[in-house]
Write a protein that holds these residues in place. Structure first.
Motif, mmCIF file in Angstrom:
data_model
loop_
_atom_site.group_PDB
_atom_site.id
_atom_site.type_symbol
_atom_site.label_atom_id
_atom_site.label_comp_id
_atom_site.label_asym_id
_atom_site.label_seq_id
_atom_site.Cartn_x
_atom_site.Cartn_y
_atom_site.Cartn_z
ATOM 1 N N PHE A 168 39.293 117.719 7.722
ATOM 2 C CA PHE A 168 39.030 117.689 9.137
ATOM 3 C C PHE A 168 40.639 117.425 9.892
ATOM 4 N N PHE A 169 39.891 116.040 9.604
ATOM 5 C CA PHE A 169 40.683 114.871 10.138
ATOM 6 C C PHE A 169 42.551 115.770 9.561
ATOM 7 N N LEU A 170 42.786 115.904 8.909
ATOM 8 C CA LEU A 170 44.326 115.981 8.259
ATOM 9 C C LEU A 170 44.610 117.564 9.176
ATOM 10 N N VAL A 171 43.725 118.387 8.622
ATOM 11 C CA VAL A 171 43.649 119.937 9.554
ATOM 12 C C VAL A 171 44.523 119.835 11.028
ATOM 13 N N LEU A 172 43.634 118.402 12.024
ATOM 14 C CA LEU A 172 43.046 118.647 13.105
ATOM 15 C C LEU A 172 44.895 117.566 13.215
ATOM 16 N N LEU A 173 45.195 116.960 12.764
ATOM 17 C CA LEU A 173 46.700 116.148 12.776
ATOM 18 C C LEU A 173 48.273 117.414 12.486
ATOM 19 N N PHE A 174 47.854 118.323 11.397
ATOM 20 C CA PHE A 174 48.767 118.908 10.927
ATOM 21 C C PHE A 174 48.889 119.906 11.929
ATOM 22 N N GLY A 175 47.680 120.496 12.844
ATOM 23 C CA GLY A 175 47.870 121.400 13.849
ATOM 24 C C GLY A 175 48.405 120.938 15.169
ATOM 25 N N GLY A 176 47.960 119.569 15.010
ATOM 26 C CA GLY A 176 49.017 118.821 16.426
ATOM 27 C C GLY A 176 50.669 118.573 16.097
ATOM 28 N N VAL A 177 50.932 118.663 15.178
ATOM 29 C CA VAL A 177 52.669 118.516 14.894
ATOM 30 C C VAL A 177 52.515 120.189 14.903
ATOM 31 N N ILE A 178 52.069 121.126 14.366
ATOM 32 C CA ILE A 178 52.817 122.670 14.589
ATOM 33 C C ILE A 178 52.674 123.175 16.397
ATOM 34 N N HIS A 179 51.290 122.767 16.893
ATOM 35 C CA HIS A 179 51.472 122.239 18.221
ATOM 36 C C HIS A 179 52.912 121.818 19.222
ATOM 37 N N GLU A 180 53.236 120.996 18.528
ATOM 38 C CA GLU A 180 54.576 119.934 19.570
ATOM 39 C C GLU A 180 55.616 120.844 18.818
ATOM 40 N N TRP A 181 55.606 121.074 17.381
ATOM 41 C CA TRP A 181 56.598 122.065 16.674
ATOM 42 C C TRP A 181 57.049 122.870 17.884
ATOM 43 N N ARG A 182 56.543 124.040 17.771
ATOM 44 C CA ARG A 182 56.503 125.360 18.766
ATOM 45 C C ARG A 182 57.223 124.829 20.739
ATOM 46 N N GLU A 183 55.995 123.806 21.057
ATOM 47 C CA GLU A 183 56.483 123.215 22.276
ATOM 48 C C GLU A 183 57.728 122.947 22.561
ATOM 49 N N GLY A 184 58.745 122.551 21.363
ATOM 50 C CA GLY A 184 59.885 122.199 21.198
ATOM 51 C C GLY A 184 59.613 120.881 21.504
ATOM 52 N N SER A 185 58.777 120.259 21.033
ATOM 53 C CA SER A 185 59.710 118.486 21.805
ATOM 54 C C SER A 185 60.410 117.864 20.201
ATOM 55 N N LEU A 186 59.809 118.840 19.209
ATOM 56 C CA LEU A 186 60.840 117.531 18.261
ATOM 57 C C LEU A 186 62.290 118.425 17.903
ATOM 58 N N GLU A 187 62.690 119.322 18.927
ATOM 59 C CA GLU A 187 63.992 119.908 19.509
ATOM 60 C C GLU A 187 64.776 118.663 19.935
ATOM 61 N N TRP A 188 65.885 118.475 19.560
ATOM 62 C CA TRP A 188 66.708 117.513 20.285
ATOM 63 C C TRP A 188 67.986 118.307 20.709
ATOM 64 N N GLU A 189 68.191 119.528 20.414
ATOM 65 C CA GLU A 189 69.570 119.577 20.980
ATOM 66 C C GLU A 189 69.827 120.524 22.784
ATOM 67 N N SER A 190 68.689 120.886 23.036
ATOM 68 C CA SER A 190 68.661 120.564 24.585
ATOM 69 C C SER A 190 69.011 119.909 24.976
#
Length: 118
Positions: A96-118
């Protein structure tokens, strides 16, 4: 019982003495224009000391702290994994902890927080 009380009393006394020494040594005797200035690098400040910064750096720091704490929380579980005393509930909590963390990474990725080009 008497040794425990004596060690507690000595610990409290040592803490109080260290507090007093820190307060005494922390008092600054010399204070001037240079010390109260926000810049202490040898020249007079030109602009404001409050420079705006990008919130992307702050967000990256928060993400780093979250995943740093995640590593600290996962390390004891990894140490126990090889043993026979980890029960099925422990595996479920870990999953459950790993799924929760992986969901956080997916959310940050979709939100664009991990993108540095813009």
């Amino acid at each position: 019982m008497e040794k425990v009380m004596l060690s507690m009393l000595l610990s409290a006394l040592l803490g109080f003495v260290l507090l007093l020494v820190g307060l005494f040594l922390g008092v600054s005797m010399v204070s001037g224009r240079e010390k109260s200035s926000p810049f202490e690098c040898g020249f007079d400040p030109i602009g404001s000391s409050r420079v705006p910064f990008s919130l992307r750096f702050f967000l990256l720091a928060v993400i780093f702290v979250v995943f740093d704490v995640e590593i600290v929380l996962l390390f004891p579980v990894v140490m126990v994994m090889g043993g026979y005393w980890m029960w099925i509930g422990g595996y479920l909590v870990l999953s459950f902890f790993l799924v929760l963390l992986f969901g956080g990474v997916i959310h940050e990725w979709r939100e664009g927080s991990l993108e540095w080009e813009s």
